[in-house]
Motif scaffolding. Structure first.
Motif, PDB file in Angstrom:
ATOM      1  N   SER B 172       0.261   3.710   9.118  1.00  0.00           N
ATOM      2  CA  SER B 172      -0.939   4.074   8.366  1.00  0.00           C
ATOM      3  C   SER B 172      -0.681   5.140   7.315  1.00  0.00           C
ATOM      4  O   SER B 172      -1.171   5.041   6.193  1.00  0.00           O
ATOM      5  CB  SER B 172      -2.014   4.563   9.334  1.00  0.00           C
ATOM      6  OG  SER B 172      -3.188   4.831   8.630  1.00  0.00           O
ATOM      7  N   GLN B 173       0.128   6.142   7.673  1.00  0.00           N
ATOM      8  CA  GLN B 173       0.325   7.233   6.719  1.00  0.00           C
ATOM      9  C   GLN B 173       1.440   6.943   5.727  1.00  0.00           C
ATOM     10  O   GLN B 173       1.293   7.220   4.549  1.00  0.00           O
ATOM     11  CB  GLN B 173       0.652   8.529   7.473  1.00  0.00           C
ATOM     12  CG  GLN B 173      -0.598   9.226   8.008  1.00  0.00           C
ATOM     13  CD  GLN B 173      -0.249  10.544   8.650  1.00  0.00           C
ATOM     14  OE1 GLN B 173       0.036  10.619   9.825  1.00  0.00           O
ATOM     15  NE2 GLN B 173      -0.257  11.599   7.861  1.00  0.00           N
ATOM     16  N   LYS B 174       2.562   6.427   6.230  1.00  0.00           N
ATOM     17  CA  LYS B 174       3.714   6.246   5.339  1.00  0.00           C
ATOM     18  C   LYS B 174       3.671   4.903   4.610  1.00  0.00           C
ATOM     19  O   LYS B 174       3.787   4.852   3.403  1.00  0.00           O
ATOM     20  CB  LYS B 174       5.010   6.372   6.143  1.00  0.00           C
ATOM     21  CG  LYS B 174       5.329   7.802   6.524  1.00  0.00           C
ATOM     22  CD  LYS B 174       5.735   8.618   5.302  1.00  0.00           C
ATOM     23  CE  LYS B 174       5.160  10.027   5.394  1.00  0.00           C
ATOM     24  NZ  LYS B 174       5.292  10.783   4.160  1.00  0.00           N
ATOM     25  N   LEU B 175       3.528   3.818   5.375  1.00  0.00           N
ATOM     26  CA  LEU B 175       3.519   2.502   4.726  1.00  0.00           C
ATOM     27  C   LEU B 175       2.132   2.119   4.210  1.00  0.00           C
ATOM     28  O   LEU B 175       2.000   1.272   3.341  1.00  0.00           O
ATOM     29  CB  LEU B 175       4.026   1.430   5.698  1.00  0.00           C
ATOM     30  CG  LEU B 175       5.441   1.632   6.227  1.00  0.00           C
ATOM     31  CD1 LEU B 175       5.804   0.556   7.238  1.00  0.00           C
ATOM     32  CD2 LEU B 175       6.442   1.603   5.076  1.00  0.00           C
ATOM     33  N   ARG B 176       1.132   2.752   4.765  1.00  0.00           N
ATOM     34  CA  ARG B 176      -0.274   2.536   4.356  1.00  0.00           C
ATOM     35  C   ARG B 176      -0.675   1.060   4.437  1.00  0.00           C
ATOM     36  O   ARG B 176      -1.302   0.521   3.538  1.00  0.00           O
ATOM     37  CB  ARG B 176      -0.498   3.114   2.960  1.00  0.00           C
ATOM     38  CG  ARG B 176      -0.230   4.605   2.892  1.00  0.00           C
ATOM     39  CD  ARG B 176      -0.413   5.168   1.519  1.00  0.00           C
ATOM     40  NE  ARG B 176       0.664   4.817   0.628  1.00  0.00           N
ATOM     41  CZ  ARG B 176       1.817   5.476   0.498  1.00  0.00           C
ATOM     42  NH1 ARG B 176       2.026   6.556   1.232  1.00  0.00           N
ATOM     43  NH2 ARG B 176       2.743   5.079  -0.334  1.00  0.00           N
TER      44      ARG B 176
END
Lengths: 718, 325
Positions: B172-176
């Motif tokens: 969720s945060q890095k690859l979104r």
């Protein structure tokens, strides 16, 4: 060469699936166009049990309910100190006082002369309830399995009348409502106990009638009998006419007006109770406690307590303008840009259930929640120390995102109580008093706040938090028993002072001079499973060890802990807090009045402190307006509490709220929660930011798939 | 087989009564009806009168298991145990003590989110475990086997919480590419389920693969495998047709445990990914001392587990016709 058609075909399928998935994948939990809509997204982190305005008692429940109901009185959104305004009334009610013979008493009589007081409320005509099927007699289920009141129709509405306030108050007296405020209201409203008895009698009569008519006893619990609250006598309220009502109090109690800002007095249309008591509505498990009917700016559209609560604008909300004046420093600032415009600005509010901190914080950073608190674990990432002034500020990354920080000290006081009924630490004797003072000095709460709360809090001088009339203002009115002025701020006295006090108390180096036994203090708590308790306890034990006192913990579950509290079977109590019901010193100072002793009167005086000297002063200041005379009495009361130290004054927390740049008009209100109607969203900015911050990163998957393709297609050496 | 089936169904009754008694005893050993009332009413509304009214309204104003004041059989029937716990045998799960909602209705609402999460985890874990275990077993003693086992031990050693947090961070945060938490109904739920399902599968990969590898190794040393290889059958056929079929019995024995989670939910995943399933429902009920929900969920769990075992027994006869029930 023969081509591996099967492999090629499989790979083509894999590529198609991957590309289709990557095309649709993103981290937006609300859907593609949600950012463009005028919807506020907030989180609920704690369990909401019900939304009944008369029974809900927690701040996270108030955060929802206060936007659904509207109260006769409210606090001015911008002005501080808090000022009352009259959203539903033609004027601010004034008290009329009567003596024991029923003769009117002019002006502001002494509380001891007043045997009865009355407040007359004149309702603005034309205030309407939200549209609801309860207001249409012909309403019926529109779908086979109704799940919401909206599944019934047609909807109607009607005007709020004085009788609805009586329905509400009499229902509050119904023991089945489970209102936490009944006991407290009995302390000032006339005849509530009698009203409760009348309700009980009426319920018993209705139950008997239903049983006689052949209903099964279980039906009485699945669909409880509904008495007509409008017809049950209640001395506390009189209906003068359709728009005028009178509350009758049994003493002088000016704080009553503050109570009228709280949802416990919200008007309730009896039709709503009748609607939810209909067999078909009851069978659909629709209840008033989950679907209240009210006249506030918003109304419930979806109520899934374990997933999402959605409020939408109430089309019948009466015209209410955004305030056109605030504090002097607000003049010319953006906070007054919307002055005079009709409220509410936001069309829809989504309260999303997110019980864990990490997902909540992540969504805020991604822009999917419009505001957030600051989790303790994220403090170092989100904040930085301003090198110039040593003040805390947002980290450059957060500032670059346009996030704004608002730090407020809400009217909350934390303390650790001594049981004043305990033979070792309790009582007003000199020995016990000195022992309590020594313990309080050894527990340096300023250090505690620095270590365990990232400095987010203010060390308590006494029980009154900053912003409340009469709160200590160091160095002039500081707690000189425990603290000293170091030229800049109030700090705890040295440990040597605590040791000296222990000697005077007959515990040199923590040894009881009379018995020769080491002094052991037992800390009662219900925090065994909480992550920070272990460290806090170790910190407390270390500090007390330095003056020779041994601290032992006694951990219990919440119920057992409450039972021990009720029985007075404890010695030293870990971390209790008091959140102001209203911004008046009486609401804090009553925590030490004898009449509120927890063991004897089941009141909020958990330390069971009982001092005739304090009681006398409290009784004088309790009903006074905020005058210099009242201030002098508060100072006296504070000095008595400082001297007796019935609790270790802990800290007033500092709350940090973070809001995105697209959320306008945010002003923290730490007393009431009916503030969403004032907020405004810049949805275009939100959409732009969300898009920029959340561009999916797809290349690792494409790279992996390419490698996999090559590995599959390249012929293997046999 | 029918006799066996009926016999097992008959066993169900004493087992369920025993489970009920056990849960009842354990719950009321640490809680009293007064505790439950106080917990439900909150600190400000727990006066003795309010506690008594709450108990009357919720049916906890009776003795626990023996009513000395009642006549005849009512000594047993007019008790909390009989009214609350035994009623579940005829499908009356009653209402929640804290919210008043029908428990059966709540279960019906929540079973689908739980099922939607647990099914892909169950299938994904099963397929991945079998495939990887078979590959490792076939490569026994090689570097691949050693590396695979090492990886399995690492996966087993890491707390599932770490997988969840890392999964949320990465996806969720890095690859979104996936929402960090949440839920939706209909097709939209897929978006919210992919990440927890992948995390769930990875969490179960280490222990499952190692376990299944031992099952397969045992089969690989059998004569029929040597014969199949000697006949020149491709290795894939030997492994996934002959060995797998013979190793299925111990695999099937393991399945009822997974089957249970299909219905009762995955406590941790549901909590961290805010999925309104039965796992979170049970956790919240325990925290709120909601006996009505706790007993209903334990009862349901016991029924599903026993049915799962029964189905596993039936499956034995399908995968190995030599087994007679």
């Amino acid at each position: 060469m023969k081509l591996p058609w099967m492999k090629i075909f499989s790979l083509a399928v894999c590529w198609t699936i991957l590309l289709a998935l990557l095309r649709t994948c993103d981290n937006n939990p609300w859907g593609k166009n949600a950012a463009r809509e005028n919807t506020l997204y907030q989180t609920i982190s704690f369990e909401i049990r019900n939304l009944d305005p008369l029974a809900a008692n927690y701040t996270h429940e108030s955060a929802v309910i206060d936007n659904i109901v509207e109260m006769p009185l409210a606090y001015h959104y911008l002005k501080r100190p808090y000022q009352l305004v009259t959203p539903m009334l033609t004027e601010l009610p004034a008290a009329t006082y009567f003596d024991a013979q029923g003769n009117p008493l002019p002006g502001e009589p002494d509380a001891s002369l007043v045997a009865r007081s009355e407040y007359t409320f004149h309702l603005e005509p034309g205030i309407l309830y939200q549209p609801h099927p309860c207001f249409d007699d012909t309403s019926k289920a529109l779908v086979e399995h109704p799940r919401r009141p909206q599944d019934f129709g047609p909807c109607g509405f009607r005007e709020v009348t004085a009788e609805d306030f009586k329905t509400s108050l009499v229902r509050l007296c119904d023991i089945r409502t489970g209102s936490p405020m009944f006991g407290q209201f009995c302390g000032f409203l006339e005849g509530l106990q009698e009203c409760r008895k009348a309700v009980e009698a009426e319920v018993a009569r209705l139950d008997a009638e239903r049983l006689a008519a052949g209903e099964k006893p279980t039906a009485l619990t699945t669909r409880p009998s509904l008495p007509d609250y409008r017809k049950i006598p209640c001395d506390a309220i009189q209906i003068v006419d359709r728009h005028t009502l009178k509350y009758v109090l049994k003493r002088k109690y000016p704080q009553f007006l503050y109570w009228m800002t709280m949802h416990y007095f919200a008007p309730i249309p009896f039709e709503a109770l009748q609607f939810y008591n209909r067999p078909e509505v009851n069978a659909a498990e629709l209840k008033y406690v989950n679907w209240p009917v009210a006249n506030g700016p918003y109304m419930l559209d979806k109520c899934e307590l374990d997933h999402q609560i959605v409020l939408v604008k109430n089309p019948n909300y009466h015209p209410t303008p955004y305030p056109s004046e605030g504090n002097p420093e607000d003049q010319g600032t953006d906070i007054l840009l919307d002055a005079g415009k009709a409220l509410p600005f936001i069309d829809k509010i989504v309260f999303n259930w997110d019980p864990e901190t990490i997902p909540t914080w992540t969504k805020f950073q991604q822009g999917y929640y419009d505001n957030s608190g600051l989790p303790v674990d994220e403090f170092d990432n989100a904040m930085s120390m301003n090198p110039a002034g040593g003040e805390l500020s947002l980290s450059p990354e957060m500032e670059a995102k346009g996030i704004q920080m608002t730090a407020t000290v809400p009217p909350i006081s934390y303390y650790m109580a001594f049981n004043m009924r305990d033979p070792v630490v309790g009582g007003l004797g000199e020995r016990q008093r000195l022992l309590r003072q020594a313990i309080a000095i050894a527990l340096d709460t300023r250090q505690y706040v620095t270590i365990f709360r990232n400095g987010n809090g203010i060390m308590c001088e006494g029980i009154l938090p900053p912003g409340i009339f009469g709160a200590a203002e160091p160095p002039a009115t500081m707690n000189t028993v425990l603290n000293a002025w170091d030229g800049k701020e109030s700090v705890r006295k040295e440990l040597s002072v605590a040791k000296e006090l222990l000697v005077q108390a007959g515990y040199p180096n923590g040894i009881d001079k009379e018995t020769g036994n080491p002094l052991v203090i037992y800390l009662d708590h219900a925090a065994a499973g909480k992550p920070d308790f272990k460290n806090t306890f170790r910190w407390m034990a270390d500090h007390l060890k330095q003056i020779g006192i041994q601290l032992e913990e006694k951990g219990f579950d919440l119920n057992r802990s409450r039972q021990r509290l009720s029985e007075g079977n404890w010695q030293f109590l870990y971390a209790r807090g008091w959140v102001a019901d209203y911004p008046d010193p009486e609401n804090f100072l009553m925590l030490f009045a004898s009449e509120n002793g927890h063991v004897e009167h089941h009141g909020p005086n958990y330390s069971n402190y009982s001092s005739p000297e304090y009681d006398e002063i409290f009784r004088k200041l309790e009903t006074m307006p905020n005058t210099p005379q009242r201030k002098a009495l508060i100072d006296q009361a504070n000095q008595i509490l400082y001297r007796d130290t019935p609790v270790v004054w802990d800290f007033h927390p500092r709350n940090i709220t973070l809001t995105h740049g697209w959320l306008h008009n945010y002003r923290p209100n730490t007393i009431s929660y009916d503030t969403i109607k004032y907020l405004r969203l810049d949805t275009a900015l939100r959409e732009k930011c969300q898009r920029e911050w959340n561009r999916p990163c797809k290349w690792p998957f494409l790279l992996l798939m390419t490698l996999f393709t090559l590995a599959t297609l390249v012929p293997k050496r046999k | 087989m029918l006799v066996y089936f009926l016999k097992r169904i008959a066993y169900l009754i004493p087992i369920l009564v025993g489970v009920n008694l056990l849960v009842f005893g354990m719950f009321f050993l640490v809680n009293t009806p007064d505790d439950m009332a106080r917990q439900a009413l909150g600190e400000k509304a727990d006066s003795p009168e309010q506690v008594q009214t709450w108990k009357e309204l919720h049916g906890y104003d009776l003795p626990l298991i023996f009513n000395a004041d009642a006549p005849g059989l009512q000594k047993f029937s007019e008790t909390i145990f009989c009214k609350k716990s035994l009623a579940m045998f005829w499908g009356d799960f009653g209402n929640s003590d804290s919210t008043g909602k029908s428990i059966l209705g709540e279960i019906q609402n929540r079973v689908w989110p739980s099922f939607a999460l647990a099914l892909p985890i169950f299938l994904g874990t099963l397929i991945a475990n079998i495939y990887l275990a078979m590959k490792l077993a076939a490569a026994r003693g090689t570097k691949l086997d050693r590396a695979g086992q090492f990886l399995c031990v690492i996966l087993m050693s890491i707390s599932s919480l770490i997988f969840i947090i890392f999964g949320q961070y990465l996806a969720s945060q890095k690859l979104r590419l996936a929402p960090v938490s949440g839920f939706a109904t209909g097709l939209a739920m897929t978006k919210f389920l992919i990440l927890p399902a992948v995390v769930g599968i990875i969490t179960g990969l280490g222990s499952g693969t190692r376990l299944y590898r031992t099952f397969f190794l045992e089969q690989l040393s059998q004569d029929y495998v040597r014969t199949a290889r000697a006949k020149g059958l491709p290795e894939e056929t030997v492994l996934f047709k002959h060995v797998l079929r013979n190793a299925l019995i111990p695999v099937l024995t393991n399945i009822p445990i997974y089957l249970l989670s299909l219905f009762t939910g995955n406590l941790l995943l549901e909590k961290f990914f805010a999925i309104p399933g039965l796992g979170g429902f049970t956790i919240d009920a325990i925290a709120a001392q909601d006996f009505a929900i706790v007993r209903a969920m334990v009862f349901l769990g016991a029924v599903i587990y026993i049915i799962g075992l029964l189905l596993a027994d039936l499956a034995y006869t399908i995968v190995d016709p030599r087994i007679k029930l």
